[in-house]
Scaffold this motif. Structure first.
Motif, PDB file in Angstrom:
ATOM      1  N   HIS A  57       0.860  -1.193   0.000  1.00 24.96           N
ATOM      2  CA  HIS A  57       0.000   0.000   0.000  1.00 24.96           C
ATOM      3  C   HIS A  57       0.891   1.236   0.000  1.00 24.96           C
ATOM      4  O   HIS A  57       1.739   1.382   0.878  1.00 24.96           O
ATOM      5  N   VAL A  58       0.706   2.115  -1.008  1.00 24.88           N
ATOM      6  CA  VAL A  58       1.487   3.356  -1.073  1.00 24.88           C
ATOM      7  C   VAL A  58       0.608   4.482  -1.610  1.00 24.88           C
ATOM      8  O   VAL A  58      -0.577   4.285  -1.880  1.00 24.88           O
ATOM      9  N   HIS A  59       1.225   5.674  -1.752  1.00 22.44           N
ATOM     10  CA  HIS A  59       0.499   6.861  -2.210  1.00 22.44           C
ATOM     11  C   HIS A  59       1.144   7.397  -3.488  1.00 22.44           C
ATOM     12  O   HIS A  59       1.672   8.509  -3.503  1.00 22.44           O
ATOM     13  N   PRO A  60       1.108   6.657  -4.586  1.00 23.01           N
ATOM     14  CA  PRO A  60       1.768   7.116  -5.816  1.00 23.01           C
ATOM     15  C   PRO A  60       0.988   8.279  -6.439  1.00 23.01           C
ATOM     16  O   PRO A  60      -0.244   8.224  -6.515  1.00 23.01           O
ATOM     17  N   PRO A  61       1.688   9.340  -6.860  1.00 27.41           N
ATOM     18  CA  PRO A  61       0.981  10.578  -7.209  1.00 27.41           C
ATOM     19  C   PRO A  61      -0.015  10.482  -8.359  1.00 27.41           C
ATOM     20  O   PRO A  61      -1.083  11.091  -8.283  1.00 27.41           O
TER      21      PRO A  61
ATOM     22  N   ALA B  81      -3.229   3.634  -3.034  1.00 30.07           N
ATOM     23  CA  ALA B  81      -3.417   2.444  -3.854  1.00 30.07           C
ATOM     24  C   ALA B  81      -2.949   1.208  -3.095  1.00 30.07           C
ATOM     25  O   ALA B  81      -2.056   1.292  -2.243  1.00 30.07           O
ATOM     26  N   VAL B  82      -3.551   0.068  -3.412  1.00 30.24           N
ATOM     27  CA  VAL B  82      -3.200  -1.215  -2.790  1.00 30.24           C
ATOM     28  C   VAL B  82      -3.050  -2.248  -3.897  1.00 30.24           C
ATOM     29  O   VAL B  82      -3.902  -2.311  -4.801  1.00 30.24           O
TER      30      VAL B  82
ATOM     31  N   SER C  71       1.032 -13.080  -5.136  1.00 26.74           N
ATOM     32  CA  SER C  71       1.359 -14.393  -4.591  1.00 26.74           C
ATOM     33  C   SER C  71       2.750 -14.387  -3.961  1.00 26.74           C
ATOM     34  O   SER C  71       3.178 -15.379  -3.379  1.00 26.74           O
ATOM     35  N   ASP C  72       3.477 -13.285  -4.104  1.00 25.34           N
ATOM     36  CA  ASP C  72       4.714 -13.044  -3.344  1.00 25.34           C
ATOM     37  C   ASP C  72       4.981 -11.538  -3.382  1.00 25.34           C
ATOM     38  O   ASP C  72       4.242 -10.773  -4.028  1.00 25.34           O
ATOM     39  N   LEU C  73       6.030 -11.105  -2.667  1.00 25.12           N
ATOM     40  CA  LEU C  73       6.317  -9.668  -2.572  1.00 25.12           C
ATOM     41  C   LEU C  73       6.614  -9.058  -3.931  1.00 25.12           C
ATOM     42  O   LEU C  73       6.156  -7.954  -4.246  1.00 25.12           O
ATOM     43  N   ARG C  74       7.371  -9.789  -4.735  1.00 21.09           N
ATOM     44  CA  ARG C  74       7.755  -9.248  -6.032  1.00 21.09           C
ATOM     45  C   ARG C  74       6.516  -8.973  -6.899  1.00 21.09           C
ATOM     46  O   ARG C  74       6.431  -7.938  -7.556  1.00 21.09           O
ATOM     47  N   GLU C  75       5.563  -9.910  -6.884  1.00 22.08           N
ATOM     48  CA  GLU C  75       4.372  -9.730  -7.713  1.00 22.08           C
ATOM     49  C   GLU C  75       3.542  -8.533  -7.231  1.00 22.08           C
ATOM     50  O   GLU C  75       3.077  -7.717  -8.035  1.00 22.08           O
ATOM     51  N   ALA C  76       3.353  -8.415  -5.919  1.00 24.82           N
ATOM     52  CA  ALA C  76       2.580  -7.279  -5.395  1.00 24.82           C
ATOM     53  C   ALA C  76       3.281  -5.965  -5.738  1.00 24.82           C
ATOM     54  O   ALA C  76       2.637  -4.986  -6.137  1.00 24.82           O
ATOM     55  N   TYR C  77       4.602  -5.933  -5.614  1.00 26.46           N
ATOM     56  CA  TYR C  77       5.372  -4.731  -5.930  1.00 26.46           C
ATOM     57  C   TYR C  77       5.306  -4.406  -7.430  1.00 26.46           C
ATOM     58  O   TYR C  77       5.082  -3.251  -7.819  1.00 26.46           O
ATOM     59  N   HIS C  78       5.487  -5.404  -8.272  1.00 31.67           N
ATOM     60  CA  HIS C  78       5.428  -5.143  -9.717  1.00 31.67           C
ATOM     61  C   HIS C  78       4.051  -4.617 -10.122  1.00 31.67           C
ATOM     62  O   HIS C  78       3.942  -3.735 -10.975  1.00 31.67           O
ATOM     63  N   ARG C  79       3.013  -5.166  -9.501  1.00 25.99           N
ATOM     64  CA  ARG C  79       1.680  -4.662  -9.826  1.00 25.99           C
ATOM     65  C   ARG C  79       1.551  -3.192  -9.443  1.00 25.99           C
ATOM     66  O   ARG C  79       0.873  -2.430 -10.136  1.00 25.99           O
ATOM     67  N   MET C  80       2.189  -2.776  -8.348  1.00 26.63           N
ATOM     68  CA  MET C  80       2.125  -1.357  -7.977  1.00 26.63           C
ATOM     69  C   MET C  80       2.872  -0.504  -9.001  1.00 26.63           C
ATOM     70  O   MET C  80       2.407   0.582  -9.381  1.00 26.63           O
ATOM     71  N   GLU C  81       4.023  -0.982  -9.475  1.00 22.98           N
ATOM     72  CA  GLU C  81       4.745  -0.240 -10.527  1.00 22.98           C
ATOM     73  C   GLU C  81       3.855  -0.085 -11.759  1.00 22.98           C
ATOM     74  O   GLU C  81       3.781   0.990 -12.353  1.00 22.98           O
TER      75      GLU C  81
END
Ligand SMILES: [Zn+2]
Length: 201
Positions: free
Chosen positions: A94-98, A160-161, A165-175
């Motif tokens: 969960h982050v606050h991307p502009p 945004a959230v 299925s792992d950290l990398r996938e959740a992070y890539h989806r945020m990118e």
């Protein structure tokens, strides 16, 4: 599954990348991962994601009790609600991307038909009505949207959230989510054109 130390280091690495991209102003943002069937590892409250140390991360049970020391993120209840409702989810970002926050703050639905990577990796992104950050209402507001298979969410006037299925996938989806929002804004200036229906695969 990676050991706890490996997961602590991975979360700190992702935190530095999110901070460097401007997604976590001040102490915003939180990241978590399942450690085992009953516990998660989550980022601490009031720490910049740009210089988080592995030993600052907090272990929590799925019913919200801290194991050992530390104070968990103020959005821990939102993370726990996701793990409770979605057995397949192993990591949450969960982050606050502009740019994504711009969509969340304007009530504009994020278009997922402008880029093939957003269609493939995100799918439809629901916008959850506003709830004050750090309160139980954030988790409760998100719950109805967890029914189904959405992997990315906009929190109205907040952030945004993404899950994975792992950290990398959740992070890539945020990118990809923030990239999609930036492209959608640029395309809006130039005149958007969707991927042709018969080419979407
Ligand atoms: Zn937030």
């Amino acid at each position: 599954m990676m050991d706890s130390e490996g997961l602590r280091n991975e979360i700190c690495g992702i935190g530095r990348r999110l901070w460097a991209m401007g997604h976590t102003p001040a102490n915003a943002g939180n990241i978590s991962v399942r450690l085992d069937a009953g516990r998660i590892l989550i980022t601490p409250t009031c720490v910049s994601k740009g210089d988080m140390r592995p030993d600052e991360l907090v272990v929590m049970t799925l019913d919200g009790q801290v194991v050992g020391t530390g104070q968990a993120s103020s959005e821990a209840r939102m993370h726990l609600a996701i793990y409770e409702q979605r057995a397949e989810v192993v990591a949450v970002v969960h982050v606050h991307p502009p740019a994504a926050c711009g969509f969340a703050a304007s009530g504009t639905t994020l278009p997922c038909d402008l880029l093939s990577e957003s269609a493939d990796l995100l799918g439809a992104v629901p916008t959850v009505p506003f709830a004050r950050p750090g309160t139980d209402e954030v988790a409760e507001g998100l719950r109805p949207y967890l029914v189904g298979s959405a992997v990315a969410f906009l929190l109205g006037n907040h952030g945004a959230v993404t899950v994975g299925s792992d950290l990398r996938e959740a992070y890539h989806r945020m990118e990809i989510l923030e990239h999609t929002a930036q492209v959608a804004l640029n395309a809006q200036i130039l005149g958007p054109r969707s991927i042709p229906i018969d080419s979407r695969g």
